[in-house]
Scaffold this active site. Structure first.
Site, PDB file in Angstrom:
ATOM      1  N   LYS A 115       6.650  67.323   5.502  1.00 15.52           N
ATOM      2  CA  LYS A 115       7.308  66.111   5.005  1.00 15.52           C
ATOM      3  C   LYS A 115       8.836  66.259   5.070  1.00 15.52           C
ATOM      4  CE  LYS A 115       3.336  64.845   2.042  1.00 15.52           C
ATOM      5  NZ  LYS A 115       2.912  64.481   0.657  1.00 15.52           N
ATOM      6  N   TYR A 130      -1.748  56.255   4.889  1.00 16.24           N
ATOM      7  CA  TYR A 130      -2.057  56.264   3.448  1.00 16.24           C
ATOM      8  C   TYR A 130      -2.808  54.987   3.043  1.00 16.24           C
ATOM      9  CZ  TYR A 130       0.830  60.427   2.485  1.00 16.24           C
ATOM     10  OH  TYR A 130       1.351  61.708   2.422  1.00 16.24           O
ATOM     11  N   PHE A 163       2.153  54.281  -7.100  1.00 19.92           N
ATOM     12  CA  PHE A 163       3.088  55.278  -6.564  1.00 19.92           C
ATOM     13  C   PHE A 163       3.400  55.064  -5.082  1.00 19.92           C
ATOM     14  CE2 PHE A 163      -1.145  57.315  -6.175  1.00 19.92           C
ATOM     15  CZ  PHE A 163      -1.151  57.691  -4.838  1.00 19.92           C
ATOM     16  N   THR A 210      -2.238  69.020  -4.946  1.00 18.24           N
ATOM     17  CA  THR A 210      -1.229  67.971  -4.744  1.00 18.24           C
ATOM     18  C   THR A 210      -0.025  68.136  -5.674  1.00 18.24           C
ATOM     19  OG1 THR A 210      -3.074  66.512  -4.193  1.00 18.24           O
ATOM     20  CG2 THR A 210      -0.947  65.464  -4.597  1.00 18.24           C
ATOM     21  N   ASN A 217       6.363  67.049  -2.284  1.00 20.90           N
ATOM     22  CA  ASN A 217       5.475  68.218  -2.255  1.00 20.90           C
ATOM     23  C   ASN A 217       5.252  68.818  -0.859  1.00 20.90           C
ATOM     24  OD1 ASN A 217       3.880  66.186  -1.305  1.00 20.90           O
ATOM     25  ND2 ASN A 217       2.149  66.537  -2.661  1.00 20.90           N
ATOM     26  N   HIS A 253       1.560  67.730   4.070  1.00 25.41           N
ATOM     27  CA  HIS A 253       0.295  66.976   4.029  1.00 25.41           C
ATOM     28  C   HIS A 253      -0.719  67.666   4.938  1.00 25.41           C
ATOM     29  CE1 HIS A 253      -2.577  63.661   4.464  1.00 25.41           C
ATOM     30  NE2 HIS A 253      -2.627  64.034   5.735  1.00 25.41           N
ATOM     31  N   GLU A 280      -6.471  60.410  11.155  1.00 26.71           N
ATOM     32  CA  GLU A 280      -5.028  60.683  11.105  1.00 26.71           C
ATOM     33  C   GLU A 280      -4.503  61.249  12.426  1.00 26.71           C
ATOM     34  OE1 GLU A 280      -4.892  61.283   6.248  1.00 26.71           O
ATOM     35  OE2 GLU A 280      -4.566  63.034   7.519  1.00 26.71           O
TER      36      GLU A 280
END
Ligand code: UDP
Ligand code: MG
Length: 162
Positions: free
Chosen positions: A13, A53, A61, A95, A126, A129, A140
């Site tokens: 990320k 997502y 969120f 997570t 975080n 992924h 994905e």
């Protein structure tokens, strides 16, 4: 190909890229013996993130998550290996960094908790992924990569470990 050899989608990320820990994380993935068969730097867009997502788009969120994921380039990867989906999930850890084992990637490189981020009005970051399920992985990989971007090659150690 063995039914146990899987491909999974991994994304480093924007915080991982900005912190300069991409090389360290890629080394940890390579150290498992799994094979990186696709790798590129990409700027995420709303269109890509809404597909990626899909199950979170309507959650409270999501807006912050999309802002976080567009905050800079990500490093998108396809990782292949025996039970690659579960193995990558074990490697990245839970997570919330508060729960993530300290030996996992999220546990090593972050200590922020979701509760603290909420209290402080910050985006929760975080690092990484990885797809949670085999079906999610297939979906994905197709969102982020074209078939011709995935490489077919044999690793030096492949005869020993697969
Ligand atoms: N996330 C968040 N707040 C939450 C839940 C999730 O910011 O309350 C973000 C976080 O970056 C997480 C991502 O949304 O990694 C996807 O959530 P998921 O529950 O699918 O966790 P993951 O599969 O990434 O472990
Ligand atoms: Mg998930």
């Amino acid at each position: 190909m063995s039914e146990y050899v899987e491909r999974t989608f991994v994304a480093l990320k924007p915080d991982a890229v900005k912190r300069g820990i991409v090389g360290d994380i890629i080394s940890q993935i390579e150290n498992t013996g799994m094979k990186i068969v696709g790798l590129k730097m990409v700027q995420a867009t709303d269109q890509l993130l809404e597909q990626h997502y899909e199950e979170h788009v309507d959650k409270p969120f999501y807006e912050g998550l999309a802002e976080y994921m567009k905050d800079g380039p990500i490093v998108a990867m396809v990782v292949e290996g025996v039970h690659a989906v579960d193995n990558m999930r074990k490697l990245i850890g839970d997570t919330d960094a508060r729960e993530a084992h300290p030996a996992t990637i999220r546990g090593q490189y972050s200590h922020m908790s979701m509760d603290h981020a909420d209290e402080a009005g910050r985006l929760y970051r975080n690092i990484i992924h990885a797809s949670a399920e085999k079906d999610e992985a297939e979906k994905e990989v197709n969102i982020w990569f074209e078939e011709e971007e995935l490489q077919d090659f044999e690793q030096a150690h492949e005869q020993e470990v697969r």
